[in-house]
Write a protein that holds these residues in place. Sequence first.
Motif, PDB file in Angstrom:
ATOM      1  N   PRO A 237     -22.321  20.049  21.867  1.00  0.00           N
ATOM      2  CA  PRO A 237     -23.172  19.192  21.044  1.00  0.00           C
ATOM      3  C   PRO A 237     -22.384  18.582  19.877  1.00  0.00           C
ATOM      4  CG  PRO A 237     -23.630  21.501  20.597  1.00  0.00           C
ATOM      5  CD  PRO A 237     -22.719  21.473  21.779  1.00  0.00           C
ATOM      6  N   VAL A 238     -22.399  17.279  19.767  1.00  0.00           N
ATOM      7  CA  VAL A 238     -21.650  16.573  18.718  1.00  0.00           C
ATOM      8  C   VAL A 238     -22.572  15.559  18.054  1.00  0.00           C
ATOM      9  CG1 VAL A 238     -19.597  15.211  18.178  1.00  0.00           C
ATOM     10  CG2 VAL A 238     -19.542  16.820  20.089  1.00  0.00           C
ATOM     11  N   PRO A 260     -22.757  29.493  19.684  1.00  0.00           N
ATOM     12  CA  PRO A 260     -22.337  30.637  18.877  1.00  0.00           C
ATOM     13  C   PRO A 260     -21.976  30.300  17.425  1.00  0.00           C
ATOM     14  CG  PRO A 260     -21.452  30.877  21.072  1.00  0.00           C
ATOM     15  CD  PRO A 260     -22.120  29.527  21.028  1.00  0.00           C
ATOM     16  N   LEU A 261     -21.404  29.117  17.172  1.00  0.00           N
ATOM     17  CA  LEU A 261     -21.079  28.743  15.791  1.00  0.00           C
ATOM     18  C   LEU A 261     -22.288  28.246  15.010  1.00  0.00           C
ATOM     19  CD1 LEU A 261     -17.547  27.069  16.014  1.00  0.00           C
ATOM     20  CD2 LEU A 261     -18.165  29.419  15.412  1.00  0.00           C
ATOM     21  N   LYS A 262     -23.443  28.175  15.670  1.00  0.00           N
ATOM     22  CA  LYS A 262     -24.730  27.870  15.020  1.00  0.00           C
ATOM     23  C   LYS A 262     -24.796  26.473  14.403  1.00  0.00           C
ATOM     24  CE  LYS A 262     -26.109  32.022  15.990  1.00  0.00           C
ATOM     25  NZ  LYS A 262     -27.003  32.201  17.162  1.00  0.00           N
ATOM     26  N   VAL A 289      -9.291  20.258  31.696  1.00  0.00           N
ATOM     27  CA  VAL A 289     -10.380  19.908  30.781  1.00  0.00           C
ATOM     28  C   VAL A 289     -10.339  20.848  29.577  1.00  0.00           C
ATOM     29  CG1 VAL A 289     -12.863  19.624  30.500  1.00  0.00           C
ATOM     30  CG2 VAL A 289     -11.802  19.133  32.720  1.00  0.00           C
ATOM     31  N   LEU A 290     -10.310  20.273  28.390  1.00  0.00           N
ATOM     32  CA  LEU A 290     -10.378  21.059  27.162  1.00  0.00           C
ATOM     33  C   LEU A 290     -11.834  21.173  26.727  1.00  0.00           C
ATOM     34  CD1 LEU A 290      -7.373  19.625  25.099  1.00  0.00           C
ATOM     35  CD2 LEU A 290      -7.433  21.633  26.596  1.00  0.00           C
ATOM     36  N   HIS A 291     -12.277  22.392  26.443  1.00  0.00           N
ATOM     37  CA  HIS A 291     -13.671  22.646  26.085  1.00  0.00           C
ATOM     38  C   HIS A 291     -13.790  22.860  24.578  1.00  0.00           C
ATOM     39  CE1 HIS A 291     -14.906  23.048  30.297  1.00  0.00           C
ATOM     40  NE2 HIS A 291     -13.728  23.625  30.473  1.00  0.00           N
ATOM     41  N   ILE A 292     -14.438  21.906  23.912  1.00  0.00           N
ATOM     42  CA  ILE A 292     -14.644  21.988  22.463  1.00  0.00           C
ATOM     43  C   ILE A 292     -16.142  22.003  22.240  1.00  0.00           C
ATOM     44  CG2 ILE A 292     -14.014  21.017  20.233  1.00  0.00           C
ATOM     45  CD1 ILE A 292     -11.845  19.458  21.615  1.00  0.00           C
ATOM     46  N   ASN A 293     -16.722  23.209  22.195  1.00  0.00           N
ATOM     47  CA  ASN A 293     -18.184  23.283  22.285  1.00  0.00           C
ATOM     48  C   ASN A 293     -18.828  24.329  21.365  1.00  0.00           C
ATOM     49  OD1 ASN A 293     -17.678  25.783  23.503  1.00  0.00           O
ATOM     50  ND2 ASN A 293     -17.749  24.933  25.567  1.00  0.00           N
TER      51      ASN A 293
END
Length: 300
Positions: A237-238, A260-262, A289-293
Amino acid sequence: MTQQQQPPSSNQPLPPVRPTSFPPQHQDRQPGLQAVMNPIPQSDSPVYRPAGKLEGKVALISGGDSGIGRAISIIYAKEGADVAIIYLNEDEDAQETKRLVEEKGRRCITIAGDVGDPAFCLKAVVQTVKQLSKLDILVNNAAEQHPQKTIEQITPAQLERTFKTNIFGIFYLTQAAMPHLHKGAAIINTASVTAYRGSPNLLDYSATKGAVVSFTRSLSMNLADKGIRVNAVAPGPVWTPLIPSTSDAPQVTTFGSDVPLKRCGQPDEMAPAYVYLATEDSSYMNGQVLHINGGEIING
């Protein structure tokens, strides 16, 4: 006190405060506009330290007017690249991105049109090469989404529109770029966490992002002998214009709070991954694929 023990210098920029909630808001248009979002997405990290890693490069970025695309444009300019950005019709946002890139001392051209149109994609590439002399990096980032609660609500027109922008557009733009890409060039696609875990209200969007992942893997193998690497980034989510333009106002207030980072991510937290994938720092990475989530564990 040793050098390693020295406290941080008082003149070092502080990390930005990342919002954990947002005021209710909705935009009655798509694509959404970054200029009217509250708060404005964070596009230019004050703590990022450029190192000239893209000096002399030229990048073409679809969806470069706002959101993740704007952040990529800015960070590429910081690293020394000239930038061409494609956008649909968000002229004010595009001009602001152009201003921010030029503020970093780099050239920026803006190209308005629909990536779902192969003739436009060819025109955009030709214009980029004509005005900026070459093409080293292609970032396929443009996308749209239209949430629906049931599959029956997805009309043929919506299904076709979503696929034309999100996956057909990547094919068309990549095909147009290929005659100008060379050994050492990079193609970077924007996928999504939804390609891996799905999304009950984004059936067509998730399907296109799954296609982006498969396309990335397949094209990377197809172009390996040419020395052109193909990778992707899968954001979680961005905070971008997609959110207020496709969500009800109350839904926006807690957007991204379930990871998790809320909190949701900001565009400038995605952008460094696109630098990494465009440089020799990632010379042994291909088809990945880099996962930034925000901490969501995705096994893919």
